[in-house]
Scaffold this motif. Structure first.
Motif, mmCIF file in Angstrom:
data_model
loop_
_atom_site.group_PDB
_atom_site.id
_atom_site.type_symbol
_atom_site.label_atom_id
_atom_site.label_comp_id
_atom_site.label_asym_id
_atom_site.label_seq_id
_atom_site.Cartn_x
_atom_site.Cartn_y
_atom_site.Cartn_z
ATOM 1 N N LEU A 152 0.841 -1.190 0.000
ATOM 2 C CA LEU A 152 0.000 0.000 0.000
ATOM 3 C C LEU A 152 0.878 1.243 0.000
ATOM 4 C CD1 LEU A 152 -2.580 -0.914 2.816
ATOM 5 C CD2 LEU A 152 -2.947 -1.102 0.353
ATOM 6 N N ALA A 153 0.317 2.330 -0.511
ATOM 7 C CA ALA A 153 0.924 3.656 -0.367
ATOM 8 C C ALA A 153 -0.063 4.500 0.422
ATOM 9 C CB ALA A 153 1.205 4.282 -1.724
ATOM 10 N N LEU A 154 0.388 5.058 1.537
ATOM 11 C CA LEU A 154 -0.476 5.847 2.408
ATOM 12 C C LEU A 154 -0.023 7.297 2.384
ATOM 13 C CD1 LEU A 154 -0.612 3.506 5.550
ATOM 14 C CD2 LEU A 154 -2.096 3.501 3.551
ATOM 15 N N GLY A 155 -0.977 8.203 2.209
ATOM 16 C CA GLY A 155 -0.612 9.606 2.256
ATOM 17 C C GLY A 155 -1.540 10.460 1.424
ATOM 18 N N SER A 156 -1.117 11.687 1.239
ATOM 19 C CA SER A 156 -1.890 12.649 0.455
ATOM 20 C C SER A 156 -1.190 12.856 -0.875
ATOM 21 C CB SER A 156 -2.000 13.981 1.222
ATOM 22 O OG SER A 156 -2.688 14.938 0.460
ATOM 23 N N LEU A 157 -1.570 12.080 -1.868
ATOM 24 C CA LEU A 157 -0.995 12.221 -3.204
ATOM 25 C C LEU A 157 -1.813 13.259 -3.959
ATOM 26 C CD1 LEU A 157 -0.290 8.496 -4.176
ATOM 27 C CD2 LEU A 157 1.086 10.079 -2.824
ATOM 28 N N HIS A 158 -1.155 14.380 -4.289
ATOM 29 C CA HIS A 158 -1.890 15.482 -4.926
ATOM 30 C C HIS A 158 -2.463 15.062 -6.271
ATOM 31 C CE1 HIS A 158 -0.428 17.967 -1.747
ATOM 32 N NE2 HIS A 158 0.831 17.763 -2.069
ATOM 33 N N ALA A 159 -1.690 14.330 -7.029
ATOM 34 C CA ALA A 159 -2.162 13.818 -8.319
ATOM 35 C C ALA A 159 -2.110 12.297 -8.247
ATOM 36 C CB ALA A 159 -1.291 14.337 -9.452
ATOM 37 N N VAL A 160 -3.265 11.681 -8.018
ATOM 38 C CA VAL A 160 -3.297 10.235 -7.850
ATOM 39 C C VAL A 160 -2.858 9.560 -9.141
ATOM 40 C CG1 VAL A 160 -4.747 8.257 -7.330
ATOM 41 C CG2 VAL A 160 -5.171 10.436 -6.193
ATOM 42 N N PRO A 161 -1.833 8.724 -9.091
ATOM 43 C CA PRO A 161 -1.368 8.052 -10.306
ATOM 44 C C PRO A 161 -2.487 7.269 -10.976
ATOM 45 C CG PRO A 161 0.217 7.770 -8.531
ATOM 46 C CD PRO A 161 -1.006 8.393 -7.922
ATOM 47 N N GLU A 162 -2.549 7.365 -12.283
ATOM 48 C CA GLU A 162 -3.612 6.711 -13.041
ATOM 49 C C GLU A 162 -3.541 5.193 -12.870
ATOM 50 O OE1 GLU A 162 -5.272 6.502 -17.658
ATOM 51 O OE2 GLU A 162 -3.598 7.825 -17.110
ATOM 52 N N GLY A 163 -4.701 4.575 -12.699
ATOM 53 C CA GLY A 163 -4.768 3.131 -12.641
ATOM 54 C C GLY A 163 -4.704 2.535 -11.252
ATOM 55 N N LEU A 164 -4.557 3.357 -10.220
ATOM 56 C CA LEU A 164 -4.502 2.828 -8.864
ATOM 57 C C LEU A 164 -5.869 2.912 -8.203
ATOM 58 C CD1 LEU A 164 -1.183 4.319 -7.413
ATOM 59 C CD2 LEU A 164 -1.536 2.096 -8.504
ATOM 60 N N PHE A 165 -6.182 1.917 -7.391
ATOM 61 C CA PHE A 165 -7.343 2.009 -6.524
ATOM 62 C C PHE A 165 -6.987 2.905 -5.344
ATOM 63 C CE2 PHE A 165 -8.459 -2.097 -8.533
ATOM 64 C CZ PHE A 165 -9.769 -1.816 -8.898
ATOM 65 N N GLN A 166 -7.998 3.562 -4.769
ATOM 66 C CA GLN A 166 -7.748 4.409 -3.618
ATOM 67 C C GLN A 166 -8.951 4.385 -2.685
ATOM 68 O OE1 GLN A 166 -8.122 8.733 -4.191
ATOM 69 N NE2 GLN A 166 -8.364 8.331 -6.388
ATOM 70 N N GLN A 167 -8.687 4.664 -1.420
ATOM 71 C CA GLN A 167 -9.746 4.754 -0.413
ATOM 72 C C GLN A 167 -9.388 5.876 0.551
ATOM 73 O OE1 GLN A 167 -10.035 1.571 2.506
ATOM 74 N NE2 GLN A 167 -12.262 1.779 2.580
ATOM 75 N N GLN A 168 -10.312 6.803 0.745
ATOM 76 C CA GLN A 168 -10.054 7.895 1.676
ATOM 77 C C GLN A 168 -10.145 7.386 3.107
ATOM 78 O OE1 GLN A 168 -11.531 11.884 0.798
ATOM 79 N NE2 GLN A 168 -12.344 12.017 2.878
ATOM 80 N N LEU A 169 -9.147 7.765 3.904
ATOM 81 C CA LEU A 169 -9.103 7.345 5.300
ATOM 82 C C LEU A 169 -9.622 8.441 6.220
ATOM 83 C CD1 LEU A 169 -5.575 5.677 5.182
ATOM 84 C CD2 LEU A 169 -7.801 4.528 5.072
#
Length: 307
Positions: A152-169
């Motif tokens: 996992l990558a945890l943090g505030s990515l300003h521009a979410v890389p294309e193709g990744l799933f994400q979930q707001q914590l």
């Protein structure tokens, strides 16, 4: 690959190659695979014999892959991803008896604020599992997640890389920290004084425009940025030695810093929207049982954070 040896390759060796190419260390690979170091070394010897190549070379930075190993990396990781995501997922993940190392992309801020809570919960629910953290440039995060080097990558990515799933914590706000000895700053800091003072900006990429607080410049105008750094944890020490510098950081971090008595918090004189902390993962591991379990654990931990 040597065609004379095709029928001799033991597929049980692929997990060893997979672990070594991801973690770059025999002892960590052995820990992740629940094998002895000697067993991993023996498996590596067989891999070297089969492929006619050293595959991994010992260096000061760990086991570095050879060009041949890098050539094999993609197909081996693809096979292992299929096994984990489509075959082993049916077996589920039993955290109580599992032995593996979970790898997380985290900033130094994440390690200070969030990692202790994750460790506590992981030790309670998965006593045989361990953690490893990585600090990875943002542009490399998709590749690290795709390869399985990080779960996992945890943090505030300003521009979410294309193709990744994400979930707001959760979402959090910013606050400004100043030196306690700076008597020019009262209980509040007016906007004109805020813009006149010299600032420290934290940017993981090293570029000012990618800083965590870059939106301040859009809302309030250009600040006088004296230092741009990729590290949060050096900020209070720099301000302690340089009382005329200030920095705007996430509130949880400022609260930690204020405990060291050298800095204090003042409200930022700009209405900065809250920023979101999310967890990100690659679609290859969306159905992986262990990855799915880890994502739920992370979500549960962050759901208990105080506002």
């Amino acid at each position: 690959m040597n065609p004379l040896h095709n029928t001799e390759l033991d597929l049980n060796l692929l997990p060893v190659f997979d672990a070594l190419i991801r973690v770059g260390n025999v002892s960590r690979a052995a820990e992740e695979l629940a094998m002895s170091q000697s067993a991993v070394s023996h498996a590596l010897k067989r891999l070297r014999l089969f492929f006619g190549d050293p595959l991994f070379m010992k260096t000061g930075g760990g086991m570095q892959p050879t060009p041949k190993a890098l050539e094999l990396r993609a197909p081996v990781l693809a096979v292992m991803g299929t096994v984990r995501g489509e075959l082993l997922v049916r077996e589920g993940f039993d955290a109580a008896v599992a032995h593996r190392t979970f790898s997380l992309c985290l900033t130094d801020m994440g390690e200070l604020i969030f990692l202790p809570r994750l460790i506590t919960r992981l030790r309670e629910t998965a006593p045989g599992c361990t953690l490893r953290t990585l600090q990875v440039p943002m542009r490399q995060i998709p590749g690290v997640l795709e390869s399985g080097e990080a779960d996992l990558a945890l943090g505030s990515l300003h521009a979410v890389p294309e193709g990744l799933f994400q979930q707001q914590l959760f979402t959090r706000s910013f606050v400004t920290i100043v030196n306690r000895r700076n008597r020019r700053i009262g209980e509040q800091i007016p906007l004109d004084q805020f813009l006149e003072m010299e600032h420290i900006v934290v940017s993981l990429s090293g570029r000012r425009e990618d800083g965590y607080d870059a939106i301040i410049d859009q809302l309030a105008g250009q600040r006088r940025v004296y230092l741009t750094t990729p590290h949060f944890l050096t900020v209070p020490m720099i301000i302690e030695q340089n009382p005329d510098l200030i920095a705007t950081v996430p509130r949880e971090l400022a609260t930690k810093f204020a405990g060291y008595k050298s800095v204090r918090m003042v409200e930022t004189p700009v209405s900065v929207p809250p920023f979101a902390i999310r967890q990100h993962w690659h679609p290859r591991f969306h159905h992986d049982a262990a990855n799915s379990w880890l994502r739920k654990l992370v979500k549960d931990v962050f759901d208990t954070l105080p506002e």
